[in-house]
Design a protein around this motif. Sequence first.
Motif, PDB file in Angstrom:
ATOM      1  N   SER A  96      83.409 -50.381  35.100  1.00 13.95           N
ATOM      2  CA  SER A  96      83.997 -49.235  35.410  1.00 13.95           C
ATOM      3  C   SER A  96      82.871 -47.696  35.435  1.00 13.95           C
ATOM      4  O   SER A  96      81.872 -48.248  35.456  1.00 13.95           O
ATOM      5  N   GLU A  97      83.461 -47.335  35.825  1.00 10.12           N
ATOM      6  CA  GLU A  97      82.925 -45.842  36.515  1.00 10.12           C
ATOM      7  C   GLU A  97      82.571 -45.431  35.093  1.00 10.12           C
ATOM      8  O   GLU A  97      81.154 -44.209  35.526  1.00 10.12           O
ATOM      9  N   GLU A  98      82.521 -45.593  33.888  1.00  5.65           N
ATOM     10  CA  GLU A  98      81.757 -44.736  32.633  1.00  5.65           C
ATOM     11  C   GLU A  98      80.700 -45.628  32.181  1.00  5.65           C
ATOM     12  O   GLU A  98      80.023 -45.634  31.638  1.00  5.65           O
ATOM     13  N   LEU A 121      89.696 -42.814  34.003  1.00  3.00           N
ATOM     14  CA  LEU A 121      90.439 -41.504  34.284  1.00  3.00           C
ATOM     15  C   LEU A 121      89.788 -40.673  34.730  1.00  3.00           C
ATOM     16  O   LEU A 121      89.146 -40.566  34.737  1.00  3.00           O
ATOM     17  N   ASP A 122      90.139 -40.761  36.096  1.00  3.17           N
ATOM     18  CA  ASP A 122      89.691 -39.935  37.083  1.00  3.17           C
ATOM     19  C   ASP A 122      90.043 -38.347  36.413  1.00  3.17           C
ATOM     20  O   ASP A 122      91.404 -37.910  36.904  1.00  3.17           O
ATOM     21  N   GLY A 123      89.300 -37.549  36.941  1.00  5.94           N
ATOM     22  CA  GLY A 123      89.534 -36.388  37.664  1.00  5.94           C
ATOM     23  C   GLY A 123      89.447 -35.341  36.169  1.00  5.94           C
ATOM     24  O   GLY A 123      90.801 -35.139  35.657  1.00  5.94           O
ATOM     25  N   SER A 124      88.948 -36.155  34.990  1.00 10.76           N
ATOM     26  CA  SER A 124      89.634 -35.730  33.674  1.00 10.76           C
ATOM     27  C   SER A 124      88.606 -34.764  33.429  1.00 10.76           C
ATOM     28  O   SER A 124      89.039 -34.004  32.391  1.00 10.76           O
ATOM     29  N   VAL A 213      91.515 -30.603  50.990  1.00 12.50           N
ATOM     30  CA  VAL A 213      89.142 -30.867  51.250  1.00 12.50           C
ATOM     31  C   VAL A 213      88.511 -29.221  50.044  1.00 12.50           C
ATOM     32  O   VAL A 213      89.752 -28.148  50.264  1.00 12.50           O
ATOM     33  N   ASN A 214      87.609 -29.855  50.008  1.00 11.23           N
ATOM     34  CA  ASN A 214      86.927 -28.713  49.059  1.00 11.23           C
ATOM     35  C   ASN A 214      86.012 -27.707  49.846  1.00 11.23           C
ATOM     36  O   ASN A 214      85.274 -28.079  50.373  1.00 11.23           O
ATOM     37  N   ASP A 215      86.784 -26.783  50.555  1.00 11.83           N
ATOM     38  CA  ASP A 215      86.426 -26.376  51.197  1.00 11.83           C
ATOM     39  C   ASP A 215      84.736 -24.927  50.885  1.00 11.83           C
ATOM     40  O   ASP A 215      84.332 -24.907  51.642  1.00 11.83           O
ATOM     41  N   SER A 216      84.445 -25.110  49.434  1.00  9.85           N
ATOM     42  CA  SER A 216      83.653 -24.290  49.131  1.00  9.85           C
ATOM     43  C   SER A 216      82.698 -24.814  49.146  1.00  9.85           C
ATOM     44  O   SER A 216      81.570 -24.006  49.374  1.00  9.85           O
ATOM     45  N   TYR A 217      82.196 -26.293  50.214  1.00  6.34           N
ATOM     46  CA  TYR A 217      81.011 -26.838  50.567  1.00  6.34           C
ATOM     47  C   TYR A 217      80.468 -26.004  52.134  1.00  6.34           C
ATOM     48  O   TYR A 217      79.484 -26.318  52.917  1.00  6.34           O
ATOM     49  N   GLU A 218      81.506 -25.458  52.581  1.00  2.23           N
ATOM     50  CA  GLU A 218      81.342 -25.512  53.861  1.00  2.23           C
ATOM     51  C   GLU A 218      80.095 -25.051  54.636  1.00  2.23           C
ATOM     52  O   GLU A 218      79.537 -25.419  55.996  1.00  2.23           O
ATOM     53  N   ARG A 245      95.964 -28.267  50.830  1.00  2.00           N
ATOM     54  CA  ARG A 245      96.476 -27.980  49.582  1.00  2.00           C
ATOM     55  C   ARG A 245      95.636 -29.235  48.387  1.00  2.00           C
ATOM     56  O   ARG A 245      94.303 -30.239  49.038  1.00  2.00           O
ATOM     57  N   TYR A 246      94.735 -28.582  47.458  1.00  2.77           N
ATOM     58  CA  TYR A 246      93.186 -29.423  46.860  1.00  2.77           C
ATOM     59  C   TYR A 246      93.452 -29.208  45.107  1.00  2.77           C
ATOM     60  O   TYR A 246      93.393 -28.130  45.013  1.00  2.77           O
ATOM     61  N   VAL A 247      94.054 -29.924  44.963  1.00  4.92           N
ATOM     62  CA  VAL A 247      94.028 -30.459  42.870  1.00  4.92           C
ATOM     63  C   VAL A 247      92.280 -30.452  42.998  1.00  4.92           C
ATOM     64  O   VAL A 247      92.254 -29.407  42.043  1.00  4.92           O
ATOM     65  N   SER A 249      91.759 -33.917  41.137  1.00  9.23           N
ATOM     66  CA  SER A 249      92.215 -34.579  40.787  1.00  9.23           C
ATOM     67  C   SER A 249      92.246 -35.311  41.937  1.00  9.23           C
ATOM     68  O   SER A 249      93.074 -35.386  43.028  1.00  9.23           O
ATOM     69  N   LEU A 250      91.770 -36.749  42.434  1.00  8.84           N
ATOM     70  CA  LEU A 250      91.816 -37.673  44.097  1.00  8.84           C
ATOM     71  C   LEU A 250      93.220 -37.987  43.484  1.00  8.84           C
ATOM     72  O   LEU A 250      94.280 -38.085  44.701  1.00  8.84           O
ATOM     73  N   VAL A 251      93.357 -38.918  42.979  1.00 14.72           N
ATOM     74  CA  VAL A 251      94.245 -39.441  42.340  1.00 14.72           C
ATOM     75  C   VAL A 251      95.557 -38.338  42.752  1.00 14.72           C
ATOM     76  O   VAL A 251      96.235 -38.495  43.322  1.00 14.72           O
ATOM     77  N   VAL A 265      89.891 -34.931  52.609  1.00 15.48           N
ATOM     78  CA  VAL A 265      88.828 -35.581  53.017  1.00 15.48           C
ATOM     79  C   VAL A 265      87.467 -34.576  52.247  1.00 15.48           C
ATOM     80  O   VAL A 265      87.713 -33.905  51.178  1.00 15.48           O
ATOM     81  N   TYR A 266      86.655 -35.842  51.776  1.00 14.97           N
ATOM     82  CA  TYR A 266      85.240 -35.433  51.158  1.00 14.97           C
ATOM     83  C   TYR A 266      84.242 -36.034  51.164  1.00 14.97           C
ATOM     84  O   TYR A 266      83.504 -36.924  51.450  1.00 14.97           O
ATOM     85  N   PRO A 267      83.127 -34.997  52.313  1.00 17.33           N
ATOM     86  CA  PRO A 267      82.645 -35.766  53.689  1.00 17.33           C
ATOM     87  C   PRO A 267      81.901 -35.296  52.542  1.00 17.33           C
ATOM     88  O   PRO A 267      80.814 -34.587  51.687  1.00 17.33           O
ATOM     89  N   GLY A 275      77.901 -38.502  49.903  1.00 18.07           N
ATOM     90  CA  GLY A 275      79.406 -38.305  49.502  1.00 18.07           C
ATOM     91  C   GLY A 275      79.375 -38.078  47.949  1.00 18.07           C
ATOM     92  O   GLY A 275      78.328 -38.120  47.460  1.00 18.07           O
ATOM     93  N   LYS A 276      79.879 -37.744  47.646  1.00 16.92           N
ATOM     94  CA  LYS A 276      80.671 -37.786  45.935  1.00 16.92           C
ATOM     95  C   LYS A 276      81.161 -39.090  45.507  1.00 16.92           C
ATOM     96  O   LYS A 276      81.116 -39.277  44.262  1.00 16.92           O
ATOM     97  N   LEU A 277      82.557 -39.190  45.820  1.00 22.99           N
ATOM     98  CA  LEU A 277      83.315 -40.650  45.392  1.00 22.99           C
ATOM     99  C   LEU A 277      82.986 -41.905  45.576  1.00 22.99           C
ATOM    100  O   LEU A 277      81.965 -42.310  46.649  1.00 22.99           O
TER     101      LEU A 277
END
Length: 340
Positions: A96-98, A121-124, A213-218, A245-247, A249-251, A265-267, A275-277
Amino acid sequence: MVTHTSTSVVTIERFIIEQERLHPDATGELSGILYDLALAAKMIASKVRMAGIADILGETDHENVQGEVQQKLDVISNEIMIKALDHGGRLCCMASEEEPDMIPIPEKFKTGNYALLFDPLDGSSNIDVNVPVGTIFSIVRKVSPGRRGTLEDLTQPGRRQVAAGYVIYGSSTMLVYTTGQGAHGFTLDPSIGEFLLSHPNIRMPERGKFLSVNDSYEAIWADDVKTLMRHYRGLEGDRTPMNVRYVGSLVADFHRNLLGGGIFVYPANAKTPRGKLRLLYEANPLAFICEQAGGRAIDGHQRIMDILPTELHQRTPLYMGSKLDVDLAEKVLGGHLAAV
Ligand code: AHM
Ligand code: MG
């Protein structure tokens, strides 16, 4: 492939049985795991639904009425998954990821021919603001000798998955899974407590509308990633600009793109160079579904499901979604379509 008329009501149990009948040599073990997962999904859904109310119903200082310290939902979901799956005699081990290490099957239970990996529970971190969260799972066949599973079973490349899926706890609860014969979606009817087939044989549009994509990492992306984003936004090349469109929350992000077309995209970036995922709990299972729906998933260069894992919690960059949009990522990151 089993086909159904639009008027018939197909529960997930019926669908799993009908899929199993397509394989005369099937033992029913995999079907049993999928039933257990559907049950765990319903139990987690009911907890998620109560997330906002739990604080109102008498708990103070994070203690519940029994005086127990209230657990976080991701911990509760992790326990639900383990308890729903550990005793069926179908699994040799879990991860488990946990949890930092492999989860063995308790000695008192029988073991079986499969290993299960999951993110309970991804994106918890989004729970507090009522954003959709999800459970992700991946099932592989046992390859190690002996009765009890080992890390060898859990660290197989994604192409060896025999089933994978996710549950999204959104405005309705949906379970989407594949056993390699298409990706199929089921919506939970809460009035009868059953998952009903609502999205048979999902096909992802070849070219997508949405860029997630979370472009705050640009500022900390490599130059080729910056160039790729300019292509997606229509600032370079000839691609029609995509809508962002970026929530977060991966799912939820993946689910929207699966149905409507798009790319997640999560570079890698300077702070998270790998990467993060997580490859095993997030990228592989969603990549399997994505490919089954006609999409693609790569780490920028290599197919996600061909990566040979070396550790349980391995991370990976991820470019996953509509085929032509992933093709574009591969071309730009491979240096075949440079900045103009
Ligand atoms: P988690 O497993 O700790 O919940 O983190 C995974 C989540 C994904 O759901 C989401 O895609 C990503 O982290 C968002 O990360 P960021 O906030 O860096 O954009
Ligand atoms: Mg996660």
